[in-house]
Scaffold this active site. Structure first.
Site, short mmCIF file in Angstrom:
data_model
loop_
_atom_site.label_atom_id
_atom_site.label_comp_id
_atom_site.label_asym_id
_atom_site.label_seq_id
_atom_site.Cartn_x
_atom_site.Cartn_y
_atom_site.Cartn_z
N LYS A 119 3.03 5.26 6.60
CA LYS A 119 2.40 4.73 7.81
C LYS A 119 3.18 3.52 8.29
CE LYS A 119 -1.98 6.85 6.80
NZ LYS A 119 -2.49 7.08 5.45
N ILE A 127 -2.56 12.13 2.44
CA ILE A 127 -2.21 11.08 1.49
C ILE A 127 -2.28 9.71 2.16
CG2 ILE A 127 -0.42 10.21 -0.08
CD1 ILE A 127 0.79 13.08 0.05
N CYS A 128 -2.93 8.76 1.48
CA CYS A 128 -2.94 7.40 2.01
C CYS A 128 -1.88 6.59 1.28
CB CYS A 128 -4.32 6.77 1.84
SG CYS A 128 -4.37 5.08 2.44
N LEU A 129 -0.76 6.38 1.94
CA LEU A 129 0.35 5.66 1.31
C LEU A 129 1.04 4.85 2.40
CD1 LEU A 129 2.09 5.26 -1.22
CD2 LEU A 129 3.35 7.32 -0.62
N ASN A 183 -6.44 8.41 -3.60
CA ASN A 183 -5.74 8.22 -2.33
C ASN A 183 -5.32 9.52 -1.66
OD1 ASN A 183 -4.51 5.85 -4.42
ND2 ASN A 183 -5.65 5.20 -2.60
#
Ligand SMILES: [Zn+2]
Ligand SMILES: [Zn+2]
Ligand SMILES: [Zn+2]
Ligand SMILES: [Zn+2]
Ligand SMILES: [Zn+2]
Ligand SMILES: [Zn+2]
Lengths: 521, 157
Positions: free
Chosen positions: B95, B89-91, B81
């Protein structure tokens, strides 16, 4: 069945609210008009009275109904109004479904929207001093507020939180307590306590829009017309297809797209996708300048009618779409709309894939060009009608015979002509998408469709030309008032009979196409 | 602007006070700009990141805490991620699931939790995502450990 198959020109007049009423009755328009009204009626009989298929509702009407539903649920389930609205929204504003689910398994419904048993009220004030968990400032008792749960924030932080969500769109209706582990819904009572006027107004708007947009009822829809805030409610017992809104936007009740009878919603969707994927090729063909087929002079089309007349000295009359001579475009000879089948046959006999592709592109372009040309004419006609309404008729009345002959209310028939042109162009336009998707092997059906289409097309071209070109001759006519009056009367009779013919054609056309023409298929 | 500054200042004071409270996180505010922070987080134990110290860069918007901070890894990390090149960072909480009740400190905690529990279904690093999804846990772990050693373990002497 009758009601839905009739041409939508009737629906156009059925929107008798406000601005269209002048077309239907001239009761308070003065004596002059009343005396001419009879002649008018003779020349342009109105479509027979028909039962109304739908009603308009303003946002305020919708809001009132929504309030009533919410109040009922609030009482029935003994929950505050704001929670009742949250619950109703969860069940797509279907009170019956909510009642069933609630009495079946109240806990499950409560959990789904975050209404845990502890939260009896949509807001609560803290009774002790606390630090707001967003700004970390310290507040005294009663100065921090929660969504009925145990997470208290100051009013300012709540206002920011709600304001940001409302600014984000309809998701503000799903807003929960800011605490990451808490699901308590932010109900309307809380919004009212913490948000400013502007945010509250926007929030209320999302609430009322949701009632129609997310509602399970298929009987109500917002008009998609630009800037329009009316909702359309279909009356029980009607399967509503097309709506002519009071704002003049005509749209399909089922898919919300611009009106598209007799093509089905599916056809419209497929056709739009096809146009998108073939956009470049079709554009290339359309932007090519056209030349007069007689003298090769470049011709620019600046009127809505497809009957072109080249300038002096050529005066050649031809069709903008197929470039064929116009004399082949009248009455039974009208065949501009016919796809030359032998052309397609010839190339499909050639077995190479490339030629088949070419033939299929040519076939598509044939329909696309006509569909798009009617679209352009339609736009022109709309602009014309707009111009007539915004002072154009008054100017014309002053022009004719030095202003002594008519007043502008007696020229209303011109508006009727344009209204009919608009309807007719729109219907014709969509018949091309319709015919494109017919089975190409089914010659009899296609020929019959093309026959109806051809008749209708010839009639609208005559009507459009009469409304457009012959009117300008009328304007230019300088003579005595008496002669002008006579010429005007002649013109009125001609135009009105053309309107009538066109209406008949289009009623038959839409009926025929929508029935799928069982007699030939 | 004023609200975000005030809140960040409070977070700063809290961090100073709690310094020893969470030994896995060290938050440092830029000397001249309260909207720029860095953090050093320890790789969680029993993961391929154990023994590493990872540097995060925070860039905080003026609408903070109504809007989330932008966070990225400055230290190279092999994780499904995290974008391998940019450190993005994909969190979800950074978002659409952001809430103003989160703090920089709790964001760091969430990132440590993400290091321990990768979400291979929303990969920013396809290589490591594919390894995990195809069940090659060993392959993923050895790659992640290698990069931890190369980039995140403080060199001695
Ligand atoms: Zn606060
Ligand atoms: Zn809460
Ligand atoms: Zn409307
Ligand atoms: Zn439709
Ligand atoms: Zn010519
Ligand atoms: Zn033609």
């Amino acid at each position: 069945m009758d009601a839905m198959a009739s041409s939508d020109s009737e629906e156009y007049y059925d929107t008798d609210d406000d601005d269209m009423s002048q077309l239907d009755d001239g009761s308070d328009d003065g004596e002059d008009y009343d005396s001419s009204q009879e002649a008018d009626d003779e020349a342009c009989p109105k479509p027979e009275e028909r039962e109304k298929e739908y009603d308009f509702e303003t946002e305020a009407d919708v809001r009132q109904r929504q309030e009533e539903d919410t109040a009922k649920i609030s009482e029935l389930l003994s929950v505050p109004r704001g929670f009742a609205a949250v619950l109703l929204r969860h069940c797509r504003w279907d009170a019956e479904r909510l009642e069933n689910e609630w009495f079946c398994d109240e806990r499950r419904v409560r959990e789904a929207v975050g209404l845990t048993a502890e939260s009896g009220a949509p807001t609560a004030l803290s009774d002790r001093p606390l630090a707001c968990a967003i700004c970390f400032d310290l507040y005294g008792p009663g100065e921090t507020i929660s969504a009925g749960c145990s997470h208290y924030y100051c009013r300012e932080c709540w206002a920011g939180y709600v304001g940001a969500a409302v600014g984000d769109g309809a998701r503000c209706l799903l807003l929960r307590c800011p605490d990451p582990g808490c699901a308590a819904p932010v109900a309307r009572e809380l919004v009212e306590q913490v948000a400013g006027d502007e945010v509250r107004a926007r929030y209320e708007r999302f609430v009322v829009r949701s009632y129609v947009e997310e509602g399970r009822s298929k009987c109500i829809r917002w008009c998609p017309g630009p800037g329009c805030t009316l909702a359309v409610q279909s009356r029980p017992g009607f399967r509503l297809y097309e709506v002519a809104c009071a704002c003049k936007h005509a749209f399909c009740f089922r898919c919300g797209d611009e009106a598209h009878r007799p093509a089905s919603c599916e056809t419209v969707r497929e056709w739009a996708a096809k146009n998108l994927s073939d956009r470049e090729t079709s554009n290339w063909v359309l932007v090519n300048t056209k030349h007069c087929p007689e003298c090769r002079r470049a011709i620019e089309k600046n009127q809505g009618c497809n009957h072109m007349t080249c300038g002096d000295p050529c005066r050649h009359e031809f069709c903008w779409i197929c470039l064929g001579p116009w004399k082949d475009h009248s009455g039974g000879y009208y065949n501009c709309n016919r796809y030359p089948q032998d052309r397609a046959d010839e190339s499909s006999e050639e077995k190479t894939r490339r030629e088949q592709a070419k033939a299929s592109l040519e076939r598509y372009l044939h329909y696309y060009q006509r569909w798009s040309a009617h679209g352009a004419s339609l736009k022109k006609a709309r602009q014309e009608l707009d111009g007539l309404e915004k002072g154009g008729l008054d100017r014309l009345a002053e022009e004719i015979g030095g202003g002594e002959v008519v007043n502008s209310t007696e020229l209303e028939f011109l508006k009727e002509a344009y209204a009919q042109i608009i309807t007719a162009r729109r219907v014709l336009r969509w018949t091309y998408a319709y015919v494109y998707y017919l089975d190409p092997e089914h010659d009899r059906l296609r020929c019959f469709c093309e026959y109806l289409q051809g008749e209708a097309e010839a009639s609208v071209e005559r009507l459009h030309r009469c409304a457009e070109q012959e009117r300008s001759e009328l304007e230019a006519f300088v003579s005595t008032a008496e002669a002008a009056a006579e010429k005007l009367e002649e013109y009125r009779e001609k135009l009105c009979s053309l309107i009538l013919v066109s209406r008949n054609h289009f009623t038959n056309l839409v009926e025929g196409f929508e029935s799928g023409m069982p007699e030939v298929s | 602007m004023q609200a975000s500054r005030a809140r960040l200042f409070k977070e700063y004071k809290e961090v100073q006070r709690e310094k020893s409270a969470d030994p896995d996180i060290q938050l440092i505010c830029d000397d001249s700009n309260i909207f720029k922070w860095t953090a050093l987080v320890k790789g969680p134990s029993e993961t391929p990141y154990e023994g590493g110290v990872f540097q995060l860069a925070f860039s905080i918007p003026e609408q903070y805490p109504l809007l989330p901070p932008q966070v990225r890894f400055l230290t190279k990390i092999f994780h499904p991620n995290v974008h391998f090149k940019t450190g993005e960072i994909c969190l979800d909480i950074l978002k659409n699931a952001w809430s103003p009740a989160w703090t920089l400190q709790s964001v760091c905690r969430a990132i440590i939790a993400l290091m321990a529990h990768p979400e291979p279904d929303s990969p920013l690093n396809c290589d490591s995502g594919n390894l995990l999804r195809s069940g090659d846990i060993k392959g993923y772990q050895s790659m992640a450990r290698m990069y931890t050693r190369l980039a995140a373990v403080p060199k001695k002497g």
